[in-house]
Write a protein that holds these residues in place. Sequence first.
Motif, PDB file in Angstrom:
ATOM      1  N   UNK A  78      61.075 -18.922 -41.838  1.00 44.76           N
ATOM      2  CA  UNK A  78      61.799 -19.438 -40.689  1.00 44.76           C
ATOM      3  C   UNK A  78      62.561 -18.342 -39.962  1.00 44.76           C
ATOM      4  N   UNK A  79      63.182 -17.436 -40.727  1.00 42.97           N
ATOM      5  CA  UNK A  79      63.928 -16.334 -40.126  1.00 42.97           C
ATOM      6  C   UNK A  79      63.004 -15.320 -39.457  1.00 42.97           C
ATOM      7  N   UNK A  80      61.833 -15.091 -40.026  1.00 41.48           N
ATOM      8  CA  UNK A  80      60.912 -14.077 -39.502  1.00 41.48           C
ATOM      9  C   UNK A  80      60.198 -14.555 -38.247  1.00 41.48           C
ATOM     10  N   UNK A  81      59.708 -15.816 -38.258  1.00 38.83           N
ATOM     11  CA  UNK A  81      58.847 -16.273 -37.169  1.00 38.83           C
ATOM     12  C   UNK A  81      59.573 -17.074 -36.101  1.00 38.83           C
ATOM     13  N   UNK A  82      60.661 -17.724 -36.430  1.00 42.03           N
ATOM     14  CA  UNK A  82      61.393 -18.473 -35.417  1.00 42.03           C
ATOM     15  C   UNK A  82      60.737 -19.769 -34.995  1.00 42.03           C
ATOM     16  N   UNK A  83      59.745 -20.229 -35.733  1.00 45.89           N
ATOM     17  CA  UNK A  83      59.084 -21.514 -35.487  1.00 45.89           C
ATOM     18  C   UNK A  83      59.072 -22.278 -36.814  1.00 45.89           C
ATOM     19  N   UNK A  84      58.850 -23.593 -36.781  1.00 47.08           N
ATOM     20  CA  UNK A  84      58.818 -24.349 -38.046  1.00 47.08           C
ATOM     21  C   UNK A  84      57.561 -24.061 -38.864  1.00 47.08           C
ATOM     22  N   UNK A  85      57.439 -22.801 -39.311  1.00 45.78           N
ATOM     23  CA  UNK A  85      56.286 -22.362 -40.100  1.00 45.78           C
ATOM     24  C   UNK A  85      56.340 -23.006 -41.483  1.00 45.78           C
ATOM     25  N   UNK A  86      55.334 -23.805 -41.841  1.00 45.28           N
ATOM     26  CA  UNK A  86      55.406 -24.546 -43.102  1.00 45.28           C
ATOM     27  C   UNK A  86      55.042 -23.695 -44.310  1.00 45.28           C
ATOM     28  N   UNK A  87      55.429 -24.166 -45.455  1.00 44.20           N
ATOM     29  CA  UNK A  87      55.001 -23.608 -46.746  1.00 44.20           C
ATOM     30  C   UNK A  87      54.369 -24.757 -47.519  1.00 44.20           C
ATOM     31  N   UNK A  88      53.053 -24.725 -47.644  1.00 42.42           N
ATOM     32  CA  UNK A  88      52.302 -25.826 -48.240  1.00 42.42           C
ATOM     33  C   UNK A  88      51.572 -25.376 -49.502  1.00 42.42           C
ATOM     34  N   UNK A  89      51.210 -26.315 -50.359  1.00 45.32           N
ATOM     35  CA  UNK A  89      50.389 -25.970 -51.527  1.00 45.32           C
ATOM     36  C   UNK A  89      48.991 -25.531 -51.097  1.00 45.32           C
ATOM     37  N   UNK A  90      48.376 -24.647 -51.873  1.00 45.70           N
ATOM     38  CA  UNK A  90      46.975 -24.304 -51.652  1.00 45.70           C
ATOM     39  C   UNK A  90      46.117 -25.462 -52.168  1.00 45.70           C
ATOM     40  N   UNK A  91      45.513 -26.179 -51.235  1.00 43.95           N
ATOM     41  CA  UNK A  91      44.917 -27.473 -51.562  1.00 43.95           C
ATOM     42  C   UNK A  91      43.652 -27.357 -52.403  1.00 43.95           C
ATOM     43  N   UNK A 340      55.890 -31.014 -38.609  1.00 50.69           N
ATOM     44  CA  UNK A 340      57.285 -30.676 -38.344  1.00 50.69           C
ATOM     45  C   UNK A 340      57.578 -30.684 -36.846  1.00 50.69           C
ATOM     46  N   UNK A 341      56.610 -30.263 -36.046  1.00 49.08           N
ATOM     47  CA  UNK A 341      56.784 -30.320 -34.592  1.00 49.08           C
ATOM     48  C   UNK A 341      56.836 -31.770 -34.117  1.00 49.08           C
ATOM     49  N   UNK A 342      55.979 -32.619 -34.688  1.00 48.79           N
ATOM     50  CA  UNK A 342      55.931 -34.035 -34.311  1.00 48.79           C
ATOM     51  C   UNK A 342      57.288 -34.698 -34.470  1.00 48.79           C
ATOM     52  N   UNK A 343      58.006 -34.365 -35.537  1.00 53.99           N
ATOM     53  CA  UNK A 343      59.267 -35.029 -35.827  1.00 53.99           C
ATOM     54  C   UNK A 343      60.478 -34.255 -35.304  1.00 53.99           C
ATOM     55  N   UNK A 344      60.268 -33.227 -34.490  1.00 49.24           N
ATOM     56  CA  UNK A 344      61.390 -32.602 -33.797  1.00 49.24           C
ATOM     57  C   UNK A 344      61.681 -31.163 -34.147  1.00 49.24           C
ATOM     58  N   UNK A 345      60.944 -30.552 -35.080  1.00 51.78           N
ATOM     59  CA  UNK A 345      61.182 -29.155 -35.431  1.00 51.78           C
ATOM     60  C   UNK A 345      60.783 -28.222 -34.296  1.00 51.78           C
ATOM     61  N   UNK A 346      61.703 -27.372 -33.848  1.00 52.54           N
ATOM     62  CA  UNK A 346      61.419 -26.465 -32.742  1.00 52.54           C
ATOM     63  C   UNK A 346      61.820 -25.022 -33.023  1.00 52.54           C
ATOM     64  N   UNK A 347      62.415 -24.750 -34.176  1.00 49.37           N
ATOM     65  CA  UNK A 347      62.881 -23.391 -34.463  1.00 49.37           C
ATOM     66  C   UNK A 347      62.692 -23.075 -35.935  1.00 49.37           C
ATOM     67  N   UNK A 348      62.935 -21.820 -36.265  1.00 48.28           N
ATOM     68  CA  UNK A 348      62.882 -21.421 -37.663  1.00 48.28           C
ATOM     69  C   UNK A 348      63.996 -22.029 -38.484  1.00 48.28           C
ATOM     70  N   UNK A 349      65.065 -22.476 -37.816  1.00 53.70           N
ATOM     71  CA  UNK A 349      66.148 -23.119 -38.530  1.00 53.70           C
ATOM     72  C   UNK A 349      65.719 -24.403 -39.209  1.00 53.70           C
ATOM     73  N   UNK A 350      64.686 -25.048 -38.669  1.00 53.82           N
ATOM     74  CA  UNK A 350      64.172 -26.286 -39.262  1.00 53.82           C
ATOM     75  C   UNK A 350      63.681 -26.048 -40.686  1.00 53.82           C
ATOM     76  N   UNK A 351      62.785 -25.084 -40.871  1.00 53.60           N
ATOM     77  CA  UNK A 351      62.242 -24.823 -42.207  1.00 53.60           C
ATOM     78  C   UNK A 351      63.228 -24.062 -43.075  1.00 53.60           C
ATOM     79  N   UNK A 352      64.114 -23.270 -42.449  1.00 58.22           N
ATOM     80  CA  UNK A 352      65.147 -22.586 -43.238  1.00 58.22           C
ATOM     81  C   UNK A 352      66.077 -23.602 -43.882  1.00 58.22           C
ATOM     82  N   UNK A 353      66.417 -24.654 -43.143  1.00 58.14           N
ATOM     83  CA  UNK A 353      67.238 -25.724 -43.701  1.00 58.14           C
ATOM     84  C   UNK A 353      66.518 -26.418 -44.851  1.00 58.14           C
ATOM     85  N   UNK A 354      65.228 -26.687 -44.675  1.00 60.42           N
ATOM     86  CA  UNK A 354      64.431 -27.281 -45.748  1.00 60.42           C
ATOM     87  C   UNK A 354      64.402 -26.363 -46.963  1.00 60.42           C
ATOM     88  N   UNK A 355      64.281 -25.057 -46.712  1.00 62.30           N
ATOM     89  CA  UNK A 355      64.263 -24.087 -47.804  1.00 62.30           C
ATOM     90  C   UNK A 355      65.568 -24.075 -48.585  1.00 62.30           C
TER      91      UNK A 355
END
Length: 455
Positions: A78-91, A340-355
């Motif tokens: 989130x800090x590096x990219x500034x977008x709600x970049x997700x961290x997901x399991x390798x499916x 995350x974009x669908x539900x309102x995430x617009x910045x890296x702060x979104x995923x940083x908060x989740x982290x």
Amino acid sequence: MESQSRISPPETPKRSPFTGIFHKLKTNLVFRSKLAEINGAMGDLGTYIPIVLALTLAKDLDLGTTLIFTGIYNAVTGAVYGVPMPVQPMKSIAAVAISSTAEEFGIPEIMAAGICTGGILFVLGVSGLMQFVFNIIPLSVVRGIQLSQGLAFAMSAVKYIRKEQNFSKSKSVGDRPWLGLDGLVLALVCVLFIVLVNGDGEQEQEEEEERDGSRRRRVSIRKVVSNVPSALLIFLLGVVLAFIRKPSIVHEIKFGPSKIKLVRMNKEAWKNGFLKGTIPQLPLSVLNSVVAVCKLSYDLFPEKKFSATSVSMTVGLMNMVGCWFGAMPTCHGAGGLAGQYKFGGRSGGCVALLGVAKLVLGLVLGSSLVGIMDKFPVGVLGALLLFAGIELAMAARDMNTKGDAFVMLVCTAVSLGSNAAIGFVAGIVLYVVLWMRNYGRVRTTNLPVQVDQHP
């Protein structure tokens, strides 16, 4: 002769290199809207929770360690990219692990597969090959992969809503009852609630010159409703219902983090991990975790500039570090970004908060969270996952020409019928064949046709 004194220009103060770094971090982590960003952080849980829970129940994955490392990954990306970049399991790795016995593909094999996949992605990024691949892949093929992944998520969501699930065996175990704390009615109410609040996902533009008082009140009410954090409320509802379904969970909670230890991997674990885990996972990671997520990010956030090289390297580094300690193999994913974009995430702060939330839970509650996740209503997760999948599939709506739509739909069909790697190959082959067929052909224009009147 009097000497004329020269006025030297004022010296510009030298900026410390840390000043630029702090400015970038502040820009990337700033909240556009506090409630919207918190709500957006919940948008990826429909994918994250089922896979983590399945690996924890079936393979004894250390949930506390996974939460700590994925929390750190979320905060850093989130800090590096500034977008709600997700961290997901390798499916693909998770699918192989769940469908195999512990002796065939256990924790050592899972971690070996994650390290190998991460190492290859890191090399592809450092060498510049990933950026080259990103530049040459046709957009219609990328859209085909995104559409197939989005539809796959949506179909899984419908399965979660309609059928009861045994995540430890990765299969449905019967129709979901209509009533109950994890019933079909509850899931459908959650779906309709999200539609009521979020609509189709488009940001509504209010007319400034509106003077009608009643119309103005209706717009105000709609604005209030659209600001309701639907995903957050649904997630909190699921947590409350988990405690109601099994009140003894309270007594199972133990405070303190899991003991982080190094995973031992022998030669056989490395071999099976690479052959059974890395080989099927690598095409999906390249296509969905790097190429598709970069394309989607450019669509949603054209002002943010980062390369496929950096995304490939961050995926590689995450797994080359965390998997040694038993953290689940992770990647970025277009589906998580769309959710995350669908539900309102617009910045890296979104995923940083989740982290930060994951990190706190991992340090305070550790693996005792398994009991809560096990009783979390699966139909509620299905409601969240459904809209994440639809949002990802909607990225394909910009294929306006028949040729591009044809390539995209063939790629999608083959991907859903087999896997993303074969779908990608089919899309590339079809794109090249169509290009060869149309090579040298005079394209029609919108100019009026001039008729030669002379014989």
